[in-house]
Scaffold this motif. Structure first.
Motif, PDB file in Angstrom:
ATOM      1  N   LYS A  70      -3.392   1.464  -7.896  1.00 43.11           N
ATOM      2  CA  LYS A  70      -2.148   2.143  -8.253  1.00 43.11           C
ATOM      3  C   LYS A  70      -1.325   1.279  -9.213  1.00 43.11           C
ATOM      4  O   LYS A  70      -0.749   1.781 -10.179  1.00 43.11           O
TER       5      LYS A  70
ATOM      6  N   ARG B 123       6.558  -2.701 -10.980  1.00 47.25           N
ATOM      7  CA  ARG B 123       5.378  -1.895 -10.627  1.00 47.25           C
ATOM      8  C   ARG B 123       4.571  -2.578  -9.520  1.00 47.25           C
ATOM      9  O   ARG B 123       3.988  -1.935  -8.660  1.00 47.25           O
TER      10      ARG B 123
ATOM     11  N   LEU C  99       0.313   2.978 -17.663  1.00 46.05           N
ATOM     12  CA  LEU C  99       1.274   4.024 -18.041  1.00 46.05           C
ATOM     13  C   LEU C  99       2.513   3.385 -18.678  1.00 46.05           C
ATOM     14  O   LEU C  99       3.087   3.929 -19.636  1.00 46.05           O
TER      15      LEU C  99
ATOM     16  N   PHE D 144     -13.606 -11.217  -5.501  1.00 46.94           N
ATOM     17  CA  PHE D 144     -12.432 -10.514  -6.034  1.00 46.94           C
ATOM     18  C   PHE D 144     -12.100 -10.935  -7.469  1.00 46.94           C
ATOM     19  O   PHE D 144     -11.542 -10.146  -8.218  1.00 46.94           O
TER      20      PHE D 144
ATOM     21  N   PRO E 182      11.581   1.744  -5.610  1.00 46.61           N
ATOM     22  CA  PRO E 182      11.523   1.630  -4.148  1.00 46.61           C
ATOM     23  C   PRO E 182      10.546   0.504  -3.799  1.00 46.61           C
ATOM     24  O   PRO E 182       9.350   0.618  -4.034  1.00 46.61           O
ATOM     25  N   THR E 183      11.085  -0.587  -3.303  1.00 47.99           N
ATOM     26  CA  THR E 183      10.292  -1.814  -3.127  1.00 47.99           C
ATOM     27  C   THR E 183       9.477  -1.767  -1.844  1.00 47.99           C
ATOM     28  O   THR E 183      10.012  -1.500  -0.781  1.00 47.99           O
ATOM     29  N   MET E 184       8.176  -2.066  -1.960  1.00 45.91           N
ATOM     30  CA  MET E 184       7.369  -2.196  -0.751  1.00 45.91           C
ATOM     31  C   MET E 184       7.291  -3.658  -0.318  1.00 45.91           C
ATOM     32  O   MET E 184       7.229  -3.975   0.856  1.00 45.91           O
TER      33      MET E 184
ATOM     34  N   GLU F 200       6.115  -2.138  -5.965  1.00 43.30           N
ATOM     35  CA  GLU F 200       6.162  -0.831  -5.309  1.00 43.30           C
ATOM     36  C   GLU F 200       4.866  -0.460  -4.594  1.00 43.30           C
ATOM     37  O   GLU F 200       4.803   0.588  -3.957  1.00 43.30           O
ATOM     38  N   THR F 201       3.859  -1.294  -4.695  1.00 43.48           N
ATOM     39  CA  THR F 201       2.587  -0.929  -4.056  1.00 43.48           C
ATOM     40  C   THR F 201       1.797  -2.160  -3.613  1.00 43.48           C
ATOM     41  O   THR F 201       1.973  -3.248  -4.155  1.00 43.48           O
ATOM     42  N   MET F 202       0.918  -1.961  -2.664  1.00 39.47           N
ATOM     43  CA  MET F 202      -0.054  -2.985  -2.271  1.00 39.47           C
ATOM     44  C   MET F 202      -1.439  -2.613  -2.804  1.00 39.47           C
ATOM     45  O   MET F 202      -2.408  -3.317  -2.554  1.00 39.47           O
ATOM     46  N   SER F 203      -1.516  -1.501  -3.508  1.00 41.99           N
ATOM     47  CA  SER F 203      -2.805  -1.039  -4.024  1.00 41.99           C
ATOM     48  C   SER F 203      -2.984  -1.517  -5.461  1.00 41.99           C
ATOM     49  O   SER F 203      -2.173  -1.187  -6.336  1.00 41.99           O
TER      50      SER F 203
ATOM     51  N   ASN G 295       8.397   7.180 -14.467  1.00 39.21           N
ATOM     52  CA  ASN G 295       6.963   6.968 -14.253  1.00 39.21           C
ATOM     53  C   ASN G 295       6.302   8.251 -13.760  1.00 39.21           C
ATOM     54  O   ASN G 295       5.181   8.589 -14.158  1.00 39.21           O
TER      55      ASN G 295
ATOM     56  N   ARG H 131      -4.171 -10.195   2.131  1.00 41.03           N
ATOM     57  CA  ARG H 131      -4.852 -10.199   0.830  1.00 41.03           C
ATOM     58  C   ARG H 131      -4.768 -11.589   0.225  1.00 41.03           C
ATOM     59  O   ARG H 131      -3.965 -12.423   0.665  1.00 41.03           O
TER      60      ARG H 131
ATOM     61  N   TYR I 225      -6.488  -1.971   2.708  1.00 40.24           N
ATOM     62  CA  TYR I 225      -5.248  -1.219   2.535  1.00 40.24           C
ATOM     63  C   TYR I 225      -5.484   0.079   1.764  1.00 40.24           C
ATOM     64  O   TYR I 225      -6.158   0.095   0.735  1.00 40.24           O
TER      65      TYR I 225
ATOM     66  N   PHE J 120     -10.334  -8.343   4.107  1.00 39.60           N
ATOM     67  CA  PHE J 120      -9.608  -8.023   2.883  1.00 39.60           C
ATOM     68  C   PHE J 120      -9.964  -6.610   2.422  1.00 39.60           C
ATOM     69  O   PHE J 120     -11.046  -6.094   2.705  1.00 39.60           O
TER      70      PHE J 120
ATOM     71  N   ILE K  81      -3.242   3.627   0.459  1.00 42.46           N
ATOM     72  CA  ILE K  81      -1.939   4.290   0.386  1.00 42.46           C
ATOM     73  C   ILE K  81      -1.945   5.465   1.361  1.00 42.46           C
ATOM     74  O   ILE K  81      -2.883   6.261   1.390  1.00 42.46           O
TER      75      ILE K  81
ATOM     76  N   LYS L 209       3.522  10.760 -15.496  1.00 46.21           N
ATOM     77  CA  LYS L 209       2.256  11.145 -14.844  1.00 46.21           C
ATOM     78  C   LYS L 209       2.066  12.659 -14.900  1.00 46.21           C
ATOM     79  O   LYS L 209       1.085  13.184 -14.372  1.00 46.21           O
TER      80      LYS L 209
ATOM     81  N   GLU M 102      -2.900   1.522 -12.642  1.00 46.90           N
ATOM     82  CA  GLU M 102      -2.591   2.823 -13.247  1.00 46.90           C
ATOM     83  C   GLU M 102      -1.147   2.841 -13.769  1.00 46.90           C
ATOM     84  O   GLU M 102      -0.878   3.292 -14.892  1.00 46.90           O
ATOM     85  N   ASN M 103      -0.242   2.308 -12.969  1.00 48.48           N
ATOM     86  CA  ASN M 103       1.180   2.336 -13.341  1.00 48.48           C
ATOM     87  C   ASN M 103       1.501   1.407 -14.512  1.00 48.48           C
ATOM     88  O   ASN M 103       2.324   1.751 -15.355  1.00 48.48           O
TER      89      ASN M 103
ATOM     90  N   SER N 198      11.531   1.085   4.853  1.00 46.60           N
ATOM     91  CA  SER N 198      10.533   2.039   4.373  1.00 46.60           C
ATOM     92  C   SER N 198       9.382   1.398   3.605  1.00 46.60           C
ATOM     93  O   SER N 198       9.496   0.304   3.078  1.00 46.60           O
ATOM     94  N   GLY N 199       8.269   2.122   3.512  1.00 44.99           N
ATOM     95  CA  GLY N 199       7.068   1.600   2.897  1.00 44.99           C
ATOM     96  C   GLY N 199       6.844   2.102   1.496  1.00 44.99           C
ATOM     97  O   GLY N 199       7.777   2.281   0.728  1.00 44.99           O
ATOM     98  N   GLU N 200       5.579   2.358   1.165  1.00 48.04           N
ATOM     99  CA  GLU N 200       5.210   2.703  -0.200  1.00 48.04           C
ATOM    100  C   GLU N 200       5.650   4.121  -0.533  1.00 48.04           C
ATOM    101  O   GLU N 200       5.353   5.055   0.196  1.00 48.04           O
ATOM    102  N   VAL N 201       6.364   4.262  -1.643  1.00 45.92           N
ATOM    103  CA  VAL N 201       6.887   5.570  -2.030  1.00 45.92           C
ATOM    104  C   VAL N 201       6.093   6.095  -3.214  1.00 45.92           C
ATOM    105  O   VAL N 201       6.019   5.464  -4.255  1.00 45.92           O
TER     106      VAL N 201
END
Lengths: 125, 440
Positions: free
Chosen positions: B278, B269, B285, B64, B232-234, B272-275, A96, B29, A12, A9, A14, A100, B281-282, A26-29
């Motif tokens: 991030k 939000r 915001l 976790f 933009p979807t991950m 859009e990410t696996m993090s 967003n 995960r 990952y 785990f 970015i 930033k 943070e988003n 597509s992946g993470e933008v």
């Protein structure tokens, strides 16, 4: 003989060479630094067109306003801050990016009145 | 300062994303109620977990949950004889995600905790139940007498969970992706209301995927609606869980539409990410700029509205052509409840043996079908003249058009500049379809 498998785990990262397959694509933008060929919406009813009955010409300098206007992100002229058109809602996520601290400016790459008034822009962060 | 404390009950599994390949292989995960945990943590909502999971995950769960600042993490039961590993074939929910729970049928759920004792310790104001293959009905019955609010997500394994239960439920949450909505309730709001008619409920929330959501307030007899926000979807895995946990939190307690919009923004939000960093943070915001963000126009296209949207698929749908990507596209559009119209399959294929008059009849039927449709998708399996003529004819009607160009064939000036969108993947086509057909 070894075997394949996921390591653990929390690995990952970015931009860490992640590959997105399947039908999704597509992946993470992250916030993009360049967006090309955006055809603006509602140009004919925009502040600029209703005032001048004209459109900004090729290479006119434009920018993404740093706040929403009637529920939309809008493109305005750099010089007079008059709204040229709405950004399509698929780019709403740029709010967003603005929040930033990014600033998007760019140029009109095409505009015209037929069949209906249109403006196409390119944006750079 | 948040006044509510939410106890989240459900299974924890390992999400294995077969289509997102990280440095170590498919991305893994913790899933299940951990998606809600991430949302609560990112927004500073007070929460605790009561979970069912295999023993081997205990160290990771504790590790976790500490990182995610839980107020308590309690094992309610064990999952024996199965690993609770969920294989996810298609993370973005472009179509059916193809979830596969390894040897799920031999899983044995053994209770080890006592929900009443956990309630006494955590003292939650709210309980959010994510049903699973554990005895959810018993958990709900054991909550009888709980003086806070109980919210239940009827997405999975929800058959009969309210049977013989007098426990009062505050919120029923249902998704248009769920079998309960699609099959037992026929995809209709009236049938959903009928399904729950014998229970006392405050709110019925129906999440309609990328088309927004609506919420029926029983006390006001009023429906509130809110849009979805495109990003933009991950991935789409756990996005609904994020929505749920924010919806039942005390954000915008008295403003239901605003609460829904905020939940939708935060869910976007998450997509859009696996993090986690991030995401955190988003959403922070988002909280900071909520008054600005809430004004944004999003996408509203209800499940039922989609069933009135006819999409003409222009493609060389001929017997000698490999049409795999066309079939997949049609399946994905149907999954989202759009009406797919395939002219050759509806009106017939022109054969060399046909007379001029027979051919003309098919041509006329295809033209009528073009007129009857709300949008056209041209699938460029190769540069088929018929497909391109249909695209041009449709464009002249003023209705939206999309080119799906999986093989990078689109280099002609007229073809490039005709459609509203040129898409390389089915995921992009689905997103563009919502953009084109959303309510104006």
């Amino acid at each position: 003989m070894g075997s394949a498998g996921s390591g653990k785990f929390g690995t990952y990262r970015i931009g860490g060479n992640t590959i997105i397959g399947g039908v999704g694509g597509s992946g993470e933008v992250e916030c993009p630094t360049l967006i090309e060929n955006i055809r603006l919406e509602d140009v004919a009813t925009s502040e600029y067109y209703t005032k001048y009955h004209n459109l900004p010409g090729l290479q006119s300098r434009i920018q993404l306003r740093d706040r929403t206007y009637t529920g939309r992100l809008v493109i305005e002229t750099v010089d007079t801050q008059e709204v040229v058109g709405n950004l399509p809602t698929q780019y709403n996520y740029l709010l967003n990016c603005i929040q930033k601290g990014l600033k998007y400016t760019g140029l009109v790459i095409s505009s015209g009145g037929s069949p209906i008034p249109f403006v196409v822009v390119t944006l750079n962060a | 300062m948040h006044e509510r404390t939410i106890l989240i009950i459900g299974e924890i599994c390992i999400d294995t994303h077969l289509d997102i390949i990280d440095i170590n292989g498919p991305l893994v995960r913790l899933g299940g109620i951990f998606h809600s945990a991430r949302a609560c943590s990112a927004l500073g909502v007070k929460y605790a977990l009561a979970y069912y999971a295999p023993d081997y995950l205990e160290d990771d769960i504790n590790h976790f949950s500490c990182i995610l600042k839980t107020r308590g993490c309690y094992q309610l039961g064990k999952v024996n004889n199965a690993p609770n590993v969920m294989l996810i074939n298609e993370s973005k929910e472009v179509g059916d995600q193809g979830y596969y729970n390894i040897i799920k049928d031999q899983a044995k759920f053994v209770e080890t905790g006592d929900i009443k004792r956990i309630i006494d310790t955590v003292k939650p104001t709210d309980v959010l139940i994510c049903p699973g293959r554990y005895d959810t009905n018993k958990v709900i019955r054991d909550l009888y007498g709980f003086d806070g609010r109980i919210h239940i997500d009827f997405h999975y394994d929800s058959e009969g969970i309210l049977n013989n239960s007098a426990t009062k439920i505050s919120t029923i949450i249902i998704s248009t992706s769920s079998l309960l909505f699609r099959e037992q309730c026929n995809g209709k709001f009236e049938d959903v209301l009928s399904y729950f008619q014998f229970h006392t409920i405050d709110y019925l929330l129906v999440k309609e995927n990328r088309g927004g959501a609506y919420c029926y307030s029983y006390s006001e007899n009023k429906i509130y609606e809110s849009p979805a926000y495109y990003v933009p979807t991950m991935h789409s895995v756990g996005v609904g869980d994020v929505y749920n946990s924010i919806f039942v939190s005390d954000y915008f307690e008295t403003e239901l539409e605003k609460k829904m919009r905020f939940s939708s923004l935060c869910a976007a939000r998450y997509a859009e990410t696996m993090s986690f960093e991030k995401f955190e943070e988003n959403v922070q915001l988002t909280v900071k700029n909520i008054e600005e963000l809430i004004k944004l126009n999003g996408v509203r296209l209800s499940w039922e509205d989609r069933n009135n949207k006819n999409i003409y698929i222009a493609a060389p749908d001929f017997p000698n052509v490999e049409t795999g990507s066309l079939e997949k596209l049609a399946d994905c559009l149907k999954y989202h409840n759009f009406v797919v119209r395939l002219p050759i399959r509806e009106n017939g294929l022109v054969k060399a043996s046909m007379t001029f008059e027979e051919e003309l009849i098919i041509y006329q039927k295809d033209i009528e079908l073009i007129d009857a449709c709300d949008m056209l998708i041209a699938v460029l399996l190769f540069n088929d003249p018929g497909t391109l003529v249909e695209l041009g004819m449709f464009k002249q009607s003023g209705k939206p058009t999309i080119i799906f160009d999986p093989y990078n064939l689109c280099d002609n000036m007229f073809v490039k500049h005709t459609p509203n969108f040129i898409c390389k993947t089915i995921g992009e086509v689905i997103d563009a379809t919502y953009q084109c057909l959303q309510r104006r």
